[in-house]
Scaffold this motif. Structure first.
Motif, mmCIF file in Angstrom:
data_model
loop_
_atom_site.group_PDB
_atom_site.id
_atom_site.type_symbol
_atom_site.label_atom_id
_atom_site.label_comp_id
_atom_site.label_asym_id
_atom_site.label_seq_id
_atom_site.Cartn_x
_atom_site.Cartn_y
_atom_site.Cartn_z
ATOM 1 N N GLY A 100 17.455 19.990 24.193
ATOM 2 C CA GLY A 100 17.731 21.848 23.994
ATOM 3 C C GLY A 100 19.212 22.560 23.747
ATOM 4 O O GLY A 100 19.494 23.128 23.336
ATOM 5 N N THR A 101 19.815 21.851 25.169
ATOM 6 C CA THR A 101 21.124 22.217 25.496
ATOM 7 C C THR A 101 21.967 21.958 24.493
ATOM 8 O O THR A 101 22.740 22.992 24.179
ATOM 9 C CB THR A 101 21.038 21.854 27.358
ATOM 10 N N ALA A 102 22.031 20.999 23.977
ATOM 11 C CA ALA A 102 23.036 20.819 22.788
ATOM 12 C C ALA A 102 22.866 21.271 21.623
ATOM 13 O O ALA A 102 23.510 22.045 20.790
ATOM 14 C CB ALA A 102 22.591 18.849 22.313
ATOM 15 N N LEU A 126 30.171 16.829 26.103
ATOM 16 C CA LEU A 126 30.824 15.608 25.143
ATOM 17 C C LEU A 126 30.787 14.759 24.122
ATOM 18 O O LEU A 126 30.829 15.093 22.939
ATOM 19 C CB LEU A 126 31.032 14.615 26.748
ATOM 20 N N ALA A 127 28.960 14.822 24.591
ATOM 21 C CA ALA A 127 28.229 14.854 23.034
ATOM 22 C C ALA A 127 28.089 15.249 21.583
ATOM 23 O O ALA A 127 28.907 15.126 20.376
ATOM 24 C CB ALA A 127 26.964 14.510 22.741
ATOM 25 N N VAL A 128 28.095 17.021 22.279
ATOM 26 C CA VAL A 128 28.121 18.098 20.919
ATOM 27 C C VAL A 128 30.272 17.956 20.675
ATOM 28 O O VAL A 128 30.643 17.599 19.362
ATOM 29 C CB VAL A 128 28.479 19.437 21.834
ATOM 30 N N GLU A 129 31.472 17.337 21.300
ATOM 31 C CA GLU A 129 32.444 17.548 21.327
ATOM 32 C C GLU A 129 32.840 16.409 19.318
ATOM 33 O O GLU A 129 33.395 17.098 18.694
ATOM 34 C CB GLU A 129 33.181 16.549 22.121
ATOM 35 N N ASP A 170 23.289 16.798 32.021
ATOM 36 C CA ASP A 170 23.644 17.819 31.632
ATOM 37 C C ASP A 170 24.961 18.158 31.453
ATOM 38 O O ASP A 170 25.396 18.428 29.946
ATOM 39 C CB ASP A 170 23.535 19.227 32.481
ATOM 40 N N LYS A 171 25.686 17.818 32.290
ATOM 41 C CA LYS A 171 27.789 17.121 32.204
ATOM 42 C C LYS A 171 27.977 16.488 31.275
ATOM 43 O O LYS A 171 28.692 16.346 30.512
ATOM 44 C CB LYS A 171 27.903 17.053 33.506
ATOM 45 N N ILE A 190 24.203 13.299 19.931
ATOM 46 C CA ILE A 190 23.540 12.059 20.238
ATOM 47 C C ILE A 190 23.311 12.488 21.708
ATOM 48 O O ILE A 190 24.793 11.610 22.634
ATOM 49 C CB ILE A 190 23.918 10.720 20.361
ATOM 50 N N VAL A 191 22.750 13.079 22.371
ATOM 51 C CA VAL A 191 23.029 13.151 23.848
ATOM 52 C C VAL A 191 21.945 12.161 24.942
ATOM 53 O O VAL A 191 21.869 11.707 25.996
ATOM 54 C CB VAL A 191 22.328 14.365 24.749
ATOM 55 N N GLY A 192 21.123 10.865 24.303
ATOM 56 C CA GLY A 192 20.428 10.105 24.498
ATOM 57 C C GLY A 192 19.262 10.013 25.373
ATOM 58 O O GLY A 192 18.949 11.345 25.333
#
Length: 271
Positions: free
Chosen positions: A196-198, A37-40, A32-33, A181-183
């Motif tokens: 979903g969090t993104a 960073l992916a959103v950034e 989740d951490k 891109i969260v992988g």
């Protein structure tokens, strides 16, 4: 079209059933951490989309989120929180889910596979060129969402999307795509997790930044919030006290008389 669905790739973790509760929680949290960073990395895309939304809303337009399953539910959550938070009409930000409202609680079989229902659903709201339609789909391949954006493009309606797979059909169709891109997920393919969090983080950004730009926040306060419970009334009273030199009792009286923090403060200052 061939592209790699990173959201569907195998988890980086094996034998989850053999992990202790502590290990499961640690590893989920570790994954989740990585999401913020992916959103950034997608901030320039989010900025473009928000700018278009603000531009259209100043012309009297609305936001429509469309999605299926988890994505559809997240859009509904964001839309439903805008009126109480920012004091805007309930039809300014709208969440539409494949399969209708009953799909909010239970999955509706094959609803996401329809290539006609999204446009029909939007027409029920008299969709027009001042509106913005944002398709939400982690995979970027949901037919309901893609077809809805295709019809919007054909009718000169601004389109955006939130997806987690680069080069997906949805990202290529949306005029203002946001690709985070969260992988791979901790549980393989469970895109309600990191994806979903993104999506939730991006939705928060879109609605909040838009409302700030439209003047629905003063300083850092929700001065137009709906006073729907005692907690919010108390918060409103304290906001007034922070803006003008009055007692709790006087602030409460002003809030009761004017019905909103903004109006109460403005009335006092104008005297």
């Amino acid at each position: 079209m061939n592209f790699t669905k990173t959201t569907e790739q195998s988890s980086n973790y094996e034998h989850l059933e053999k992990m202790t509760v502590a290990d499961l929680l640690f590893n989920i949290n570790k994954e989740d951490k990585t999401v913020p960073l992916a959103v950034e990395k997608a901030l320039p895309q989010i900025e473009l989309l928000v700018s278009r939304v603000v531009e259209k809303m100043k012309l009297g337009g609305r936001i429509f989120y469309i999605g299926a399953g988890t994505s559809g539910r997240l859009g509904i959550v964001d839309a439903s929180e805008c009126p109480p938070t920012f004091g805007v009409p309930f039809d300014l930000v709208n969440g539409i889910i494949a399969g209708g409202d009953k799909a909010i609680r239970r999955a509706v079989e094959n609803a996401e596979d329809s290539v006609t229902n999204a446009w029909s659903d939007l027409l029920e709201h008299s969709i027009n060129e001042n509106d913005v339609v944002i398709g939400i789909a982690a995979s970027g391949t949901t037919p309901y969402v893609i077809s809805g954006l295709e019809r919007c493009n054909e009718n000169n309606i601004t389109t955006g999307c939130i997806t987690c797979n680069e080069g997906s059909p949805l990202a290529l169709i949306a005029k203002c795509p946001v690709v985070v891109i969260v992988g791979p997920e901790f549980v393989t393919g469970s895109s309600r997790m990191k994806a979903g969090t993104a999506q939730k983080l991006v939705l928060n950004m879109i609605s909040t930044a838009t409302m700030v730009q439209l003047g629905k926040v003063k300083g850092n306060k929700m001065v137009d919030m709906q006073l729907s419970n005692d907690k919010l009334v108390d918060r409103g009273v304290k906001m007034i006290m922070g803006e003008i030199p009055v007692s709790y009792e006087k602030a409460s009286e002003l809030l009761n008389d004017y019905g909103s923090v903004r109006k109460a403060v403005d009335s006092f200052i104008s005297k």
